[in-house]
Design a protein around this motif. Structure first.
Motif, PDB file in Angstrom:
ATOM      1  N   ARG A   2     -55.431  12.479  34.177  1.00  0.00           N
ATOM      2  CA  ARG A   2     -56.337  12.692  33.052  1.00  0.00           C
ATOM      3  C   ARG A   2     -55.789  12.144  31.744  1.00  0.00           C
ATOM      4  O   ARG A   2     -56.351  12.384  30.697  1.00  0.00           O
ATOM      5  CB  ARG A   2     -56.587  14.191  32.874  1.00  0.00           C
ATOM      6  CG  ARG A   2     -57.336  14.794  34.018  1.00  0.00           C
ATOM      7  CD  ARG A   2     -57.581  16.225  33.756  1.00  0.00           C
ATOM      8  NE  ARG A   2     -58.385  16.794  34.821  1.00  0.00           N
ATOM      9  CZ  ARG A   2     -58.799  18.017  34.834  1.00  0.00           C
ATOM     10  NH1 ARG A   2     -58.505  18.825  33.839  1.00  0.00           N
ATOM     11  NH2 ARG A   2     -59.515  18.470  35.825  1.00  0.00           N
ATOM     12  N   THR A   3     -54.697  11.426  31.805  1.00  0.00           N
ATOM     13  CA  THR A   3     -54.045  10.972  30.582  1.00  0.00           C
ATOM     14  C   THR A   3     -54.602   9.653  30.063  1.00  0.00           C
ATOM     15  O   THR A   3     -54.810   9.493  28.867  1.00  0.00           O
ATOM     16  CB  THR A   3     -52.531  10.858  30.795  1.00  0.00           C
ATOM     17  OG1 THR A   3     -52.040  12.125  31.219  1.00  0.00           O
ATOM     18  CG2 THR A   3     -51.817  10.482  29.522  1.00  0.00           C
ATOM     19  N   ARG A  43     -52.863  23.631  28.888  1.00  0.00           N
ATOM     20  CA  ARG A  43     -53.806  22.517  28.754  1.00  0.00           C
ATOM     21  C   ARG A  43     -53.078  21.179  28.868  1.00  0.00           C
ATOM     22  O   ARG A  43     -53.566  20.163  28.407  1.00  0.00           O
ATOM     23  CB  ARG A  43     -54.524  22.591  27.409  1.00  0.00           C
ATOM     24  CG  ARG A  43     -55.540  23.673  27.353  1.00  0.00           C
ATOM     25  CD  ARG A  43     -56.821  23.154  27.925  1.00  0.00           C
ATOM     26  NE  ARG A  43     -57.809  24.222  27.964  1.00  0.00           N
ATOM     27  CZ  ARG A  43     -58.912  24.129  28.659  1.00  0.00           C
ATOM     28  NH1 ARG A  43     -59.161  23.052  29.356  1.00  0.00           N
ATOM     29  NH2 ARG A  43     -59.772  25.098  28.661  1.00  0.00           N
ATOM     30  N   GLU A  44     -51.915  21.176  29.470  1.00  0.00           N
ATOM     31  CA  GLU A  44     -51.141  19.951  29.611  1.00  0.00           C
ATOM     32  C   GLU A  44     -51.935  18.926  30.401  1.00  0.00           C
ATOM     33  O   GLU A  44     -52.512  19.231  31.435  1.00  0.00           O
ATOM     34  CB  GLU A  44     -49.831  20.243  30.327  1.00  0.00           C
ATOM     35  CG  GLU A  44     -48.954  19.034  30.478  1.00  0.00           C
ATOM     36  CD  GLU A  44     -47.620  19.361  31.094  1.00  0.00           C
ATOM     37  OE1 GLU A  44     -47.021  18.435  31.637  1.00  0.00           O
ATOM     38  OE2 GLU A  44     -47.193  20.508  31.035  1.00  0.00           O
ATOM     39  N   HIS A 104     -48.662  16.509  25.021  1.00  0.00           N
ATOM     40  CA  HIS A 104     -48.351  16.161  26.410  1.00  0.00           C
ATOM     41  C   HIS A 104     -48.960  14.814  26.788  1.00  0.00           C
ATOM     42  O   HIS A 104     -48.312  14.000  27.442  1.00  0.00           O
ATOM     43  CB  HIS A 104     -48.825  17.256  27.362  1.00  0.00           C
ATOM     44  CG  HIS A 104     -48.129  18.561  27.131  1.00  0.00           C
ATOM     45  ND1 HIS A 104     -46.791  18.739  27.391  1.00  0.00           N
ATOM     46  CD2 HIS A 104     -48.583  19.744  26.656  1.00  0.00           C
ATOM     47  CE1 HIS A 104     -46.458  19.971  27.087  1.00  0.00           C
ATOM     48  NE2 HIS A 104     -47.525  20.605  26.633  1.00  0.00           N
ATOM     49  N   ALA A 105     -50.174  14.568  26.368  1.00  0.00           N
ATOM     50  CA  ALA A 105     -50.807  13.276  26.648  1.00  0.00           C
ATOM     51  C   ALA A 105     -50.031  12.157  25.952  1.00  0.00           C
ATOM     52  O   ALA A 105     -49.805  11.096  26.533  1.00  0.00           O
ATOM     53  CB  ALA A 105     -52.256  13.281  26.185  1.00  0.00           C
ATOM     54  N   ARG A 106     -49.628  12.396  24.730  1.00  0.00           N
ATOM     55  CA  ARG A 106     -48.864  11.404  23.954  1.00  0.00           C
ATOM     56  C   ARG A 106     -47.557  11.066  24.667  1.00  0.00           C
ATOM     57  O   ARG A 106     -47.210   9.899  24.828  1.00  0.00           O
ATOM     58  CB  ARG A 106     -48.616  11.970  22.561  1.00  0.00           C
ATOM     59  CG  ARG A 106     -47.989  11.035  21.602  1.00  0.00           C
ATOM     60  CD  ARG A 106     -47.998  11.588  20.183  1.00  0.00           C
ATOM     61  NE  ARG A 106     -47.330  12.872  20.030  1.00  0.00           N
ATOM     62  CZ  ARG A 106     -47.929  13.994  19.623  1.00  0.00           C
ATOM     63  NH1 ARG A 106     -49.217  14.006  19.349  1.00  0.00           N
ATOM     64  NH2 ARG A 106     -47.251  15.104  19.485  1.00  0.00           N
ATOM     65  N   LYS A 107     -46.852  12.083  25.134  1.00  0.00           N
ATOM     66  CA  LYS A 107     -45.587  11.864  25.838  1.00  0.00           C
ATOM     67  C   LYS A 107     -45.798  11.116  27.145  1.00  0.00           C
ATOM     68  O   LYS A 107     -45.051  10.198  27.478  1.00  0.00           O
ATOM     69  CB  LYS A 107     -44.886  13.195  26.110  1.00  0.00           C
ATOM     70  CG  LYS A 107     -44.283  13.829  24.889  1.00  0.00           C
ATOM     71  CD  LYS A 107     -43.623  15.144  25.248  1.00  0.00           C
ATOM     72  CE  LYS A 107     -43.014  15.817  24.036  1.00  0.00           C
ATOM     73  NZ  LYS A 107     -42.378  17.104  24.399  1.00  0.00           N
TER      74      LYS A 107
END
Length: 83
Positions: free
Chosen positions: A32-33, A26-27, A50-53
């Protein structure tokens, strides 16, 4: 042999149409970030690692690439979402 041209969906959203990445995770893809900065989500939760990174990295790199833009409002929004 010439390479096959990607359709717009393939070029923009790699992986499957159900929102999982190419490896089934689900990365969040870069496309989509950004929505996570404006959605009511808990970015500090493990589900959004992953979104945070990606958001953190993008907000570090974009000012180097586009120095004429003010990214402070986006940095403030990210800081607020990480609380």
């Amino acid at each position: 042999m010439p390479r096959r041209a990607h359709t717009s969906a393939e070029a923009v959203v790699p992986g499957k149409s159900d929102g999982t990445g190419a490896n089934g995770s689900r990365e969040a893809s870069p496309e989509r970030t950004w929505q996570h900065l404006f959605a009511d989500v808990q970015l500090h939760a493990d589900d959004y690692i992953h979104a945070r990174k990606r958001l953190t990295t993008m907000l570090q790199v974009l000012p180097e690439i586009f120095p004429g833009h003010d990214y402070e409002p986006l940095r403030a929004r990210l800081a607020q979402r990480l609380r």
